[in-house]
Design an enzyme around this catalytic site. Sequence first.
Site, PDB file in Angstrom:
ATOM      1  N   HIS A  52     -13.288  62.965 -22.282  1.00 33.73           N
ATOM      2  CA  HIS A  52     -14.324  62.564 -21.331  1.00 33.73           C
ATOM      3  C   HIS A  52     -15.311  63.701 -21.063  1.00 33.73           C
ATOM      4  O   HIS A  52     -15.511  64.141 -19.926  1.00 33.73           O
ATOM      5  CB  HIS A  52     -13.710  62.077 -20.023  1.00 33.73           C
ATOM      6  CG  HIS A  52     -14.735  61.419 -19.131  1.00 33.73           C
ATOM      7  ND1 HIS A  52     -15.093  60.103 -19.243  1.00 33.73           N
ATOM      8  CD2 HIS A  52     -15.504  61.913 -18.113  1.00 33.73           C
ATOM      9  CE1 HIS A  52     -16.014  59.808 -18.350  1.00 33.73           C
ATOM     10  NE2 HIS A  52     -16.279  60.887 -17.658  1.00 33.73           N
ATOM     11  N   CYS A 104     -11.638  58.348 -15.061  1.00 30.91           N
ATOM     12  CA  CYS A 104     -11.489  58.848 -16.434  1.00 30.91           C
ATOM     13  C   CYS A 104     -11.324  60.371 -16.567  1.00 30.91           C
ATOM     14  O   CYS A 104     -10.322  60.854 -17.084  1.00 30.91           O
ATOM     15  CB  CYS A 104     -12.696  58.434 -17.273  1.00 30.91           C
ATOM     16  SG  CYS A 104     -13.144  56.700 -17.161  1.00 30.91           S
TER      17      CYS A 104
HETATM   18 CA   LIG Z   1     -11.004  55.380 -17.845  1.00 37.12          CA
END
Ligand SMILES: [Ca+2]
Length: 494
Positions: free
Chosen positions: A132, A73
């Site tokens: 993120h 991510c």
């Molecule tokens: Ca991801």
Amino acid sequence: MATYRLIPAILAAFLLANSYANERPNVLLIAIDDLNDWIGCMDGHPQSLTPNIDKLASRGTLFTNAHCQAPICGPSRASLLSGRYPHETGVYNQPKSGNALSNDSVLFHGQLLPQYFAHNGYSTYGVGKITHGYEQEAVFQFAGSRGNSGPKPEGPKAPNDVRFHYRPNYDLPYTGTQTDWGTFPDRNDQMPDHQTASWIIPHLEKWHDKPFFMAVGFHRPHVPFYAPQEWFDMHPIENVIVPEIPEDDFLDIPEIGRLIHELPRYPKIDWLRANNEEQLRLCVQAYLACTTFVDAQVGRVLDALDRSPHADNTIIILFSDHGYHLGEKERVSKQGLWEESTKVPFIVATPNGRGSEKRHQPVGLIDIYPTLVDMCGLPKRPQNAGHSLVPLIENSGVTWRHSIITTYAMNNHALRSDRFRYIRYEDGSEELYDHFRDSNEWTNLANNSEYARELDAFRQGLPKDNAPYHPIVGSRPINPWFAEHYERLRVDNR
Ligand SMILES: [Ca+2]
Ligand SMILES: [Ca+2]
């Protein structure tokens, strides 16, 4: 008197500036987390049910050979938001908490994708999982309060954190965040992604004085694979088809390949496949259910845009930050350099596009930034390492790149061309797969002399330099388990 003459001039300048701004298209960026090619229009699984994403593909261009630049991510999003490859920035790993990519003035110049649009006259909105943890509030003008230099629009702030904070205990023998699946919670409006869509919809529907850049980030189908019962009912367990997994697939993979991809906190394949693949079947069902659920949230957002005054002047880009294995290569996880981990859904829909177009050239999420800059007529940004997809979308016969790169930890790369996948690890060992004959990547051809020419072309395409680990991610390897075993491998190979 002078004032009288000035007023029309100011008014004219204001109107000109406003009409100029309004000529620029709006942007709706939809990020989905951990969605592989199990969507109807990509045919990655025969039972996937994603009518809304398929509908978007039918009015835009679907890139069938699109890949993330990092199969995890944080680094994937750092790359696409900065327009730089991981091997250029050293962002190979998840950020350590409290670190802000957006504040790195040397590497990123305060010019992450939404910031660049804000500097060029756009209102920027962000909700859900976009950065993120790279201090999302500092990146968007409207998502939060910190780092906001412009005026604050009215209306509620985006929820800071729309993840689950409660998890039912299914008592699986694996701990951590990478494990759970099942029917939970009771209602759709208890799902964070439902709340994310509900937050952005009124912003899409209202009138805007300036062009907008809206980023909507959904968490499903990231683990835990939770969704209410109704989404599971659409994928009855007795019918669920699990991917084929040959027993001997790992025999032709170099040891570092097996090692670097080993993830101790993910479910193990023997346990998943016991009792007629009982757990794997449940897991696949839950992934399909979450995929259909998130597709419905995408549909709510797209329907709102269609109802709004902006339907004819908004570019839509939908992508996933990386793929996911559901048993292939003996894993239920991401963090791989194989096709299931790197390949992503990637759709670009423009207001006047022809629709139902497909492009098979190798493209990457790195291309999002320059594509949007190009489509919106913003000043070209030399730091962008990717390419505008406009010539591909318009089919203008452009000479395109040979392959697109994905990087996992420092100096481990996969290169995907129109036909082959080439992997080269930090110790020099290699894999090569021919997708015309072997779309599952079961047969490693790296030692086959018939492919010497292809291998040589890929070796030439590897990065010449690999940046050291960026301080925001630290220099540690992916996990301590890996460090210990890697040391053993290094000693054994002496
Ligand atoms: Ca991801
Ligand atoms: Ca194999």
